[in-house]
Design a protein around this motif. Structure first.
Motif, mmCIF file in Angstrom:
data_model
loop_
_atom_site.group_PDB
_atom_site.id
_atom_site.type_symbol
_atom_site.label_atom_id
_atom_site.label_comp_id
_atom_site.label_asym_id
_atom_site.label_seq_id
_atom_site.Cartn_x
_atom_site.Cartn_y
_atom_site.Cartn_z
ATOM 1 N N ILE A 57 0.829 -1.210 0.000
ATOM 2 C CA ILE A 57 0.000 0.000 0.000
ATOM 3 C C ILE A 57 0.863 1.260 0.000
ATOM 4 N N PHE A 58 1.989 1.225 0.692
ATOM 5 C CA PHE A 58 2.871 2.391 0.736
ATOM 6 C C PHE A 58 3.674 2.516 -0.555
ATOM 7 N N ASN A 59 4.061 1.388 -1.138
ATOM 8 C CA ASN A 59 4.707 1.429 -2.448
ATOM 9 C C ASN A 59 3.793 2.069 -3.481
ATOM 10 N N ARG A 60 2.527 1.688 -3.455
ATOM 11 C CA ARG A 60 1.563 2.211 -4.427
ATOM 12 C C ARG A 60 1.315 3.700 -4.218
ATOM 13 N N LEU A 61 1.319 4.136 -2.972
ATOM 14 C CA LEU A 61 1.165 5.568 -2.685
ATOM 15 C C LEU A 61 2.369 6.339 -3.203
ATOM 16 N N GLU A 62 3.556 5.772 -3.040
ATOM 17 C CA GLU A 62 4.788 6.459 -3.458
ATOM 18 C C GLU A 62 4.982 6.474 -4.969
ATOM 19 N N THR A 63 4.291 5.609 -5.686
ATOM 20 C CA THR A 63 4.397 5.638 -7.148
ATOM 21 C C THR A 63 3.152 6.244 -7.790
ATOM 22 N N GLY A 64 2.288 6.855 -6.988
ATOM 23 C CA GLY A 64 1.118 7.533 -7.518
ATOM 24 C C GLY A 64 0.042 6.600 -8.033
ATOM 25 N N ASP A 65 0.113 5.324 -7.669
ATOM 26 C CA ASP A 65 -0.881 4.363 -8.141
ATOM 27 C C ASP A 65 -2.195 4.474 -7.374
ATOM 28 N N ILE A 66 -2.131 5.025 -6.157
ATOM 29 C CA ILE A 66 -3.353 5.290 -5.398
ATOM 30 C C ILE A 66 -3.317 6.725 -4.895
ATOM 31 N N SER A 67 -4.491 7.298 -4.698
ATOM 32 C CA SER A 67 -4.610 8.678 -4.251
ATOM 33 C C SER A 67 -4.612 8.753 -2.724
ATOM 34 N N GLU A 68 -4.581 9.963 -2.216
ATOM 35 C CA GLU A 68 -4.697 10.171 -0.767
ATOM 36 C C GLU A 68 -5.965 9.521 -0.230
ATOM 37 N N GLU A 69 -7.077 9.720 -0.932
ATOM 38 C CA GLU A 69 -8.360 9.184 -0.480
ATOM 39 C C GLU A 69 -8.336 7.652 -0.447
ATOM 40 N N GLN A 70 -7.767 7.043 -1.477
ATOM 41 C CA GLN A 70 -7.694 5.582 -1.521
ATOM 42 C C GLN A 70 -6.782 5.038 -0.426
ATOM 43 N N PHE A 71 -5.682 5.732 -0.172
ATOM 44 C CA PHE A 71 -4.779 5.334 0.893
ATOM 45 C C PHE A 71 -5.485 5.390 2.247
ATOM 46 N N VAL A 72 -6.166 6.489 2.496
ATOM 47 C CA VAL A 72 -6.849 6.649 3.784
ATOM 48 C C VAL A 72 -7.924 5.583 3.968
ATOM 49 N N GLU A 73 -8.696 5.321 2.928
ATOM 50 C CA GLU A 73 -9.740 4.296 3.027
ATOM 51 C C GLU A 73 -9.138 2.921 3.296
ATOM 52 N N SER A 74 -8.018 2.627 2.642
ATOM 53 C CA SER A 74 -7.348 1.345 2.870
ATOM 54 C C SER A 74 -6.858 1.226 4.305
ATOM 55 N N MET A 75 -6.338 2.323 4.838
ATOM 56 C CA MET A 75 -5.880 2.313 6.219
ATOM 57 C C MET A 75 -7.054 2.170 7.183
ATOM 58 N N LYS A 76 -8.149 2.848 6.897
ATOM 59 C CA LYS A 76 -9.337 2.731 7.753
ATOM 60 C C LYS A 76 -9.815 1.289 7.830
ATOM 61 N N ASN A 77 -9.696 0.567 6.717
ATOM 62 C CA ASN A 77 -10.169 -0.822 6.669
ATOM 63 C C ASN A 77 -9.336 -1.759 7.539
ATOM 64 N N LEU A 78 -8.177 -1.276 7.986
ATOM 65 C CA LEU A 78 -7.333 -2.092 8.856
ATOM 66 C C LEU A 78 -7.777 -2.031 10.313
ATOM 67 N N SER A 79 -8.696 -1.122 10.593
ATOM 68 C CA SER A 79 -9.132 -0.926 11.973
ATOM 69 C C SER A 79 -10.593 -1.318 12.165
ATOM 70 N N SER A 80 -10.887 -1.844 13.334
ATOM 71 C CA SER A 80 -12.273 -2.204 13.669
ATOM 72 C C SER A 80 -13.019 -1.035 14.296
ATOM 73 N N LYS A 81 -12.285 0.036 14.599
ATOM 74 C CA LYS A 81 -12.929 1.211 15.199
ATOM 75 C C LYS A 81 -12.954 2.372 14.212
ATOM 76 N N GLU A 82 -13.740 3.363 14.517
ATOM 77 C CA GLU A 82 -13.893 4.528 13.633
ATOM 78 C C GLU A 82 -12.678 5.440 13.750
ATOM 79 N N ILE A 83 -12.026 5.690 12.617
ATOM 80 C CA ILE A 83 -10.877 6.585 12.569
ATOM 81 C C ILE A 83 -11.122 7.608 11.481
ATOM 82 N N SER A 84 -10.851 8.872 11.775
ATOM 83 C CA SER A 84 -11.126 9.931 10.803
ATOM 84 C C SER A 84 -10.017 10.044 9.770
ATOM 85 N N HIS A 85 -10.367 10.667 8.651
ATOM 86 C CA HIS A 85 -9.407 10.951 7.583
ATOM 87 C C HIS A 85 -8.223 11.737 8.155
ATOM 88 N N GLN A 86 -8.512 12.780 8.925
ATOM 89 C CA GLN A 86 -7.451 13.654 9.426
ATOM 90 C C GLN A 86 -6.553 12.945 10.438
#
Length: 214
Positions: A57-86
């Motif tokens: 996921i970090f490789n893809r962020l560093e090569t522009g393959d995913i956007s900020e929004e896609q990165f944040v959503e992917s990170m949110k999916n790693l947690s069972s609790k509510e985490i904000s974008h910010q």
């Protein structure tokens, strides 16, 4: 047992210098991001991301393959609790510290005498953050003005230590690898640069900074 400190290169020996950004120009503390993500996710973030390596996921962020929004959503999916974008953005940017004024002044000085370039593995989130640091601390719109050209992995869609990004910089600027020095704080990036014929120096930030270059 004494520790062998690598000999600093003499800049006079080179026509062009390619600088890394994180750890070389801007101070970094990876532990701060590890701690913030551990607080958010309750897991050992260093297994996912560190100076030595990272997951896809970090490789893809560093090569522009995913956007900020896609990165944040992917990170949110790693947690069972509510985490904000910010919260995720703040945690991700926690590793970015300061850029000492003396380093800016040194780059300005070297830039008057040599062709200098910036080559960084970074991403759109960090770029916005360090542009803000540069503006607030040094009243500069961005770091790009210090260099003949700046290369950011998420914009050129290539990243270190892959040989292709070094070849790209060399060819686009008609550089002579034997007369060009690459400076980076990550040994795996040094190895990639050496494959292209570039001279490369591993800047061990525990013992030196670019202010020590002569």
């Amino acid at each position: 047992m004494s520790v062998k400190i690598p000999k600093l290169p003499k800049l006079d020996d080179y026509e062009a210098i390619i600088f890394d950004l994180g750890g070389v120009i801007i101070n970094l503390n990876y532990k701060k991001t590890e701690e913030e993500f551990k607080r958010l996710f309750g897991t050992d973030f260093s297994e996912m991301y560190s100076k030595q390596g990272q997951t896809e996921i970090f490789n893809r962020l560093e090569t522009g393959d995913i956007s900020e929004e896609q990165f944040v959503e992917s990170m949110k999916n790693l947690s069972s609790k509510e985490i904000s974008h910010q919260e995720i953005i703040t945690a991700w940017n926690a590793m970015l510290l300061d850029i000492p004024k003396e380093r800016i002044e040194l780059l300005q000085k070297i830039g008057k005498e040599k062709r200098i370039f910036l080559l960084s593995n970074t991403n759109e989130i960090h770029k916005k953050a360090f542009d803000k640091i540069v503006l607030e601390s040094h009243q500069m719109d961005s770091l790009e003005s210090l260099f003949e050209k700046a290369y950011f992995s998420h914009l050129v869609r290539m990243r270190k230590p892959n040989r292709e990004i070094f070849d790209f910089v060399i060819q686009e600027n008609n550089l002579n690898p034997q007369k060009t020095l690459f400076i980076d704080d990550s040994p795996q990036h040094i190895e990639g640069a050496l494959l292209t014929g570039l001279n490369a120096y591993h800047l061990e930030v525990s013992t030196h900074s670019i202010l020590d270059l002569n």
